[in-house]
Enzyme design. Structure first.
Site, PDB file in Angstrom:
ATOM      1  N   LYS A   7       2.584   4.869 -11.225  1.00 22.18           N
ATOM      2  CA  LYS A   7       1.832   3.696 -10.821  1.00 22.18           C
ATOM      3  C   LYS A   7       1.736   2.619 -11.832  1.00 22.18           C
ATOM      4  O   LYS A   7       2.130   1.589 -11.333  1.00 22.18           O
ATOM      5  CB  LYS A   7       0.308   4.347 -10.601  1.00 22.18           C
ATOM      6  CG  LYS A   7       0.196   5.128  -9.305  1.00 22.18           C
ATOM      7  CD  LYS A   7       0.541   4.090  -8.264  1.00 22.18           C
ATOM      8  CE  LYS A   7       0.221   4.709  -6.777  1.00 22.18           C
ATOM      9  NZ  LYS A   7       0.272   3.962  -5.737  1.00 22.18           N
ATOM     10  N   ASN A  16     -10.796   7.464  -6.086  1.00 20.23           N
ATOM     11  CA  ASN A  16     -10.518   7.976  -5.211  1.00 20.23           C
ATOM     12  C   ASN A  16     -11.115   7.547  -3.777  1.00 20.23           C
ATOM     13  O   ASN A  16     -12.405   7.332  -3.920  1.00 20.23           O
ATOM     14  CB  ASN A  16     -11.448   9.759  -5.310  1.00 20.23           C
ATOM     15  CG  ASN A  16     -10.584  10.292  -6.321  1.00 20.23           C
ATOM     16  OD1 ASN A  16      -9.761  11.229  -6.198  1.00 20.23           O
ATOM     17  ND2 ASN A  16     -11.460  10.444  -7.487  1.00 20.23           N
ATOM     18  N   TYR A  38       2.582  11.120 -11.837  1.00 22.51           N
ATOM     19  CA  TYR A  38       1.986  10.306 -11.188  1.00 22.51           C
ATOM     20  C   TYR A  38       1.741   8.602 -11.629  1.00 22.51           C
ATOM     21  O   TYR A  38       1.826   7.705 -11.308  1.00 22.51           O
ATOM     22  CB  TYR A  38       0.836  10.747 -10.280  1.00 22.51           C
ATOM     23  CG  TYR A  38       0.118   9.958  -9.264  1.00 22.51           C
ATOM     24  CD1 TYR A  38       0.815   9.363  -8.075  1.00 22.51           C
ATOM     25  CD2 TYR A  38      -1.217   9.495  -9.386  1.00 22.51           C
ATOM     26  CE1 TYR A  38       0.064   8.442  -7.353  1.00 22.51           C
ATOM     27  CE2 TYR A  38      -1.919   8.723  -8.592  1.00 22.51           C
ATOM     28  CZ  TYR A  38      -1.136   8.281  -7.514  1.00 22.51           C
ATOM     29  OH  TYR A  38      -1.928   7.540  -6.383  1.00 22.51           O
ATOM     30  N   PRO A  94     -43.186  16.826  38.920  1.00 26.92           N
ATOM     31  CA  PRO A  94     -43.837  15.980  39.639  1.00 26.92           C
ATOM     32  C   PRO A  94     -45.306  16.816  39.817  1.00 26.92           C
ATOM     33  O   PRO A  94     -45.487  17.934  39.847  1.00 26.92           O
ATOM     34  CB  PRO A  94     -43.215  15.964  40.927  1.00 26.92           C
ATOM     35  CG  PRO A  94     -41.747  16.189  40.659  1.00 26.92           C
ATOM     36  CD  PRO A  94     -41.738  17.010  39.757  1.00 26.92           C
ATOM     37  N   GLY A  95     -46.488  15.772  39.372  1.00 23.82           N
ATOM     38  CA  GLY A  95     -47.643  16.532  39.336  1.00 23.82           C
ATOM     39  C   GLY A  95     -48.259  16.820  38.103  1.00 23.82           C
ATOM     40  O   GLY A  95     -49.503  17.647  38.031  1.00 23.82           O
ATOM     41  N   LEU A 119       0.999  -1.196  -0.144  1.00 18.86           N
ATOM     42  CA  LEU A 119       0.005   0.016   0.102  1.00 18.86           C
ATOM     43  C   LEU A 119       0.789   1.405  -0.001  1.00 18.86           C
ATOM     44  O   LEU A 119       0.212   2.281  -0.336  1.00 18.86           O
ATOM     45  CB  LEU A 119      -0.915  -0.092   1.152  1.00 18.86           C
ATOM     46  CG  LEU A 119      -1.834  -1.217   1.572  1.00 18.86           C
ATOM     47  CD1 LEU A 119      -2.533  -1.148   2.908  1.00 18.86           C
ATOM     48  CD2 LEU A 119      -2.641  -1.764   0.351  1.00 18.86           C
TER      49      LEU A 119
END
Length: 373
Positions: free
Chosen positions: A111, A136, A107, A285-286, A57
């Site tokens: 490759k 990509n 590039y 509460p209530g 890689l």
């Protein structure tokens, strides 16, 4: 895969390498050797001498000058092959190449040259070689402002940095890191039986630069408008996961607007265009909340803390129906249309209720009609 395998990963600290190592580390049958920039040649030789499979890689993407492309993408590959040639056992080799290998630039040419080194080796020694011309690749841990526009956009947008687009209609071909790793991982089971040559990773997604930027901007805005992004498409789901990975560590949390009064509070949590919204209701509460009914709007109530009662009365009738609810027993109560209803906190502490409604609240058409239960 039952037997132990020796796996060598070059570029192990890079984007794809780091993800592959994280995944393969889960398997106790794999002995993983990581090759990084400062790995010595002697160590490299030792690793390769024991390797069953090599994931190559490592590569150069953004050199200071074009000559470094050949050095990193062809010459290092050739160095690995020359070491392996001296060994009796020839491991399988997986190469992460690029779709740029068909392009006439420095590039791409480097490759392609790296590919050719492996193809020649495979033909000479009948060894297993698998070459992936990746488009990509995007996902978590990818370095921004390097060679991934997705990483750069995610980083900049999440950090309030302007992004620049020369051509909004430029089409990108994207592949998600998890799909790459899944494909690489699958090789471990049957690489000895596979035919050498070029292989592919999918799915490959197409999106314009403009649409990509717009979608990522919507992810950022979703923390303000509470709208859950549309994740029904695979690409958008993967982009959203990627975007969140670029948040600063002090930006994981964000505030919600709490509507507070003496009865407690009501806070909208999530909204969707297709599936309504989720809110959090806190009652003292209530306190009794509700006493209204709806024509079309329906809801689900889930008390997650405290105890209380939900009362119903069908419009035009006298019978009152009661459902006792408690955070000690999670139970969803549907609120049908045509029933006036309320919820009362019967406990001594705040009662917390998760409420889902099948539609977004529209102040111009609230579909809410007051009537005591």
């Amino acid at each position: 895969m039952e037997k132990s395998l020796n796996v060598v990963i070059t570029g192990a600290n890079g984007f794809i390498g780091k993800n592959l190592v994280a995944e393969l580390n889960k398997n106790e049958n794999l002995i993983i050797k990581k090759v990084v920039r400062d790995t010595s040649k002697d160590t490299l030789k030792d690793y390769l001498s024991k390797a069953d499979i090599v994931f190559h890689l490592a590569g150069v993407n953004r050199p200071k000058n074009d000559s470094e492309f050949i050095e990193g993408n062809r010459n290092f590959t050739n160095e690995i092959i020359e070491i392996i040639k001296e060994q009796d056992y020839k491991p399988a080799i997986v190469l992460s190449s690029s779709i740029q290998a068909v392009s006439d630039n420095a590039y791409g040419l480097s490759k392609k040259a790296g590919e050719q080194v492996l193809l020649n080796f495979s033909e000479e020694f009948k060894s297993k070689v698998f070459i992936y011309r990746l488009p990509n690749v995007f996902g978590k841990w990818c370095k921004p402002n390097y060679n991934s526009v997705v990483a750069t956009f995610c980083h900049n947008i999440s950090h309030n940095i302007d992004i620049h687009i020369n051509d909004e209609n430029h089409m990108l071909n994207l592949v998600y890191i998890d799909d790459v790793i899944k494909e690489f991982k699958s090789l471990l089971d049957d690489f000895e039986d596979l035919k050498s040559g070029f292989k592919e990773v999918g799915p490959v997604y197409e999106i314009t630069l403009g649409k990509l930027a717009s979608k990522l901007e919507s992810f950022k805005l979703s923390r303000e408008n509470r709208m859950v992004p549309d994740l029904s498409k695979g690409l958008f789901k993967k982009l959203y996961s990627t975007y969140l990975s670029y948040l600063d560590i002090d930006e994981f949390a964000y505030n919600l607007k709490m509507n507070v009064d003496n009865r407690g509070s009501f806070t909208e949590f999530l909204k969707t265009e297709e599936n309504g919204q989720v809110s959090i209701n806190i009652s003292k509460p209530g306190i009794v909340k509700g006493n209204h009914w709806h024509h079309t709007k329906n809801e689900k109530f889930l008390v997650v803390s405290g105890e209380g009662v939900i009362r119903f009365r069908k419009y035009g009738t006298d019978e009152v129906i009661k459902y006792h609810v408690s955070g000690d027993k999670l139970e969803v109560v549907d609120i049908p249309t045509g029933y006036t209803h309320n919820i009362e906190n019967l406990g001594h502490s705040d009662m917390v209720t998760v409420m889902w409604a099948n539609e977004l609240f529209d102040p111009n058409n609230p579909d809410t009609y007051f009537e005591e239960v």
